[in-house]
Write a protein that holds these residues in place. Structure first.
Motif, PDB file in Angstrom:
ATOM      1  N   GLY A  35      37.987  43.264  42.955  1.00 34.44           N
ATOM      2  CA  GLY A  35      37.042  44.353  43.199  1.00 34.44           C
ATOM      3  C   GLY A  35      35.947  44.407  42.152  1.00 34.44           C
ATOM      4  N   TRP A  36      35.574  45.606  41.768  1.00 30.96           N
ATOM      5  CA  TRP A  36      34.455  45.819  40.846  1.00 30.96           C
ATOM      6  C   TRP A  36      34.697  45.227  39.464  1.00 30.96           C
ATOM      7  CZ3 TRP A  36      36.169  48.357  36.663  1.00 30.96           C
ATOM      8  CH2 TRP A  36      37.305  49.153  36.807  1.00 30.96           C
ATOM      9  N   LEU A  37      35.940  45.020  39.068  1.00 29.87           N
ATOM     10  CA  LEU A  37      36.219  44.515  37.723  1.00 29.87           C
ATOM     11  C   LEU A  37      35.673  43.102  37.527  1.00 29.87           C
ATOM     12  CD1 LEU A  37      37.497  45.321  35.054  1.00 29.87           C
ATOM     13  CD2 LEU A  37      39.625  44.337  35.853  1.00 29.87           C
ATOM     14  N   ALA A  38      35.703  42.294  38.568  1.00 30.32           N
ATOM     15  CA  ALA A  38      35.157  40.932  38.503  1.00 30.32           C
ATOM     16  C   ALA A  38      33.853  40.870  39.299  1.00 30.32           C
ATOM     17  CB  ALA A  38      36.164  39.933  39.037  1.00 30.32           C
ATOM     18  N   LEU A  39      33.067  41.915  39.192  1.00 37.20           N
ATOM     19  CA  LEU A  39      31.817  42.053  39.939  1.00 37.20           C
ATOM     20  C   LEU A  39      30.894  40.856  39.723  1.00 37.20           C
ATOM     21  CD1 LEU A  39      30.246  44.281  41.588  1.00 37.20           C
ATOM     22  CD2 LEU A  39      29.145  44.836  39.421  1.00 37.20           C
ATOM     23  N   PRO A  40      30.461  40.219  40.815  1.00 35.11           N
ATOM     24  CA  PRO A  40      29.508  39.114  40.659  1.00 35.11           C
ATOM     25  C   PRO A  40      28.200  39.628  40.047  1.00 35.11           C
ATOM     26  CG  PRO A  40      30.311  39.271  42.931  1.00 35.11           C
ATOM     27  CD  PRO A  40      30.797  40.477  42.200  1.00 35.11           C
ATOM     28  N   ALA A  41      27.404  38.722  39.523  1.00 33.09           N
ATOM     29  CA  ALA A  41      26.122  39.099  38.919  1.00 33.09           C
ATOM     30  C   ALA A  41      25.317  39.949  39.908  1.00 33.09           C
ATOM     31  CB  ALA A  41      25.340  37.852  38.523  1.00 33.09           C
ATOM     32  N   VAL A  42      24.724  41.015  39.391  1.00 33.32           N
ATOM     33  CA  VAL A  42      23.948  41.916  40.255  1.00 33.32           C
ATOM     34  C   VAL A  42      22.486  41.467  40.309  1.00 33.32           C
ATOM     35  CG1 VAL A  42      25.481  43.875  39.837  1.00 33.32           C
ATOM     36  CG2 VAL A  42      23.480  43.578  38.402  1.00 33.32           C
TER      37      VAL A  42
END
Length: 152
Positions: A35-42
């Motif tokens: 989920g958000w913890l390993a969020l891809p580059a924004v």
């Protein structure tokens, strides 16, 4: 980036998804198994928007972006409990280190101990970083209890 967003969301007693929706951040919080913890580059526009909202330099946020080569489909995430719960830079701000997202690093670079594993699905269910700390804390307690039982 995910760790920072998780702490911000926790500070305001909301989930990262809620934070994204509330402020129109268009974060891809479901792209990674964790989920958000390993969020891809924004995206750059989202980064600029976040910088304005947080009143911090956009370059600082760029530095904490998740690298593009981090695998987002891992079934487990690795961590060092010592480092997670005691951030030497700011003990009041635990963090998930970017190095733990790298599948090639099996040990903690600070303590030299093997990294512990947690199912990505357990992290995915957490709304913010406070919930991550509770889940990992429970897991660490169970591991310590099992270890004590093995010694007797």
């Amino acid at each position: 980036m995910g760790s920072w967003l998780g702490r911000v969301a926790a500070r305001y007693r909301m989930g990262v998804g809620e934070l994204s929706d509330e402020y129109g951040l268009e974060l891809n919080t479901k792209a990674a198994r964790a989920g958000w913890l390993a969020l891809p580059a924004v995206q750059e526009a989202t980064l600029a928007h976040l910088a304005r909202l947080a009143r911090i330099d956009e370059g600082r946020l760029q530095e904490i972006q998740t690298p593009n080569d981090v695998p987002v489909t891992r079934c487990v995430q690795l961590y060092c409990a010592h480092c997670l719960f005691v951030n030497p830079i700011d003990v009041a701000a635990p963090r998930w280190k970017r190095a733990w997202l790298d599948t090639e690093i099996p040990t903690c670079e600070v303590h030299g101990t093997p990294l512990a594993a947690i199912p990505s699905s357990a992290l995915r269910r957490c709304r913010n970083f406070d919930q991550v700390l509770r889940v990992v804390g429970r897991l660490e307690f169970e591991r310590a209890r099992d270890h004590r039982n093995d010694l007797h």
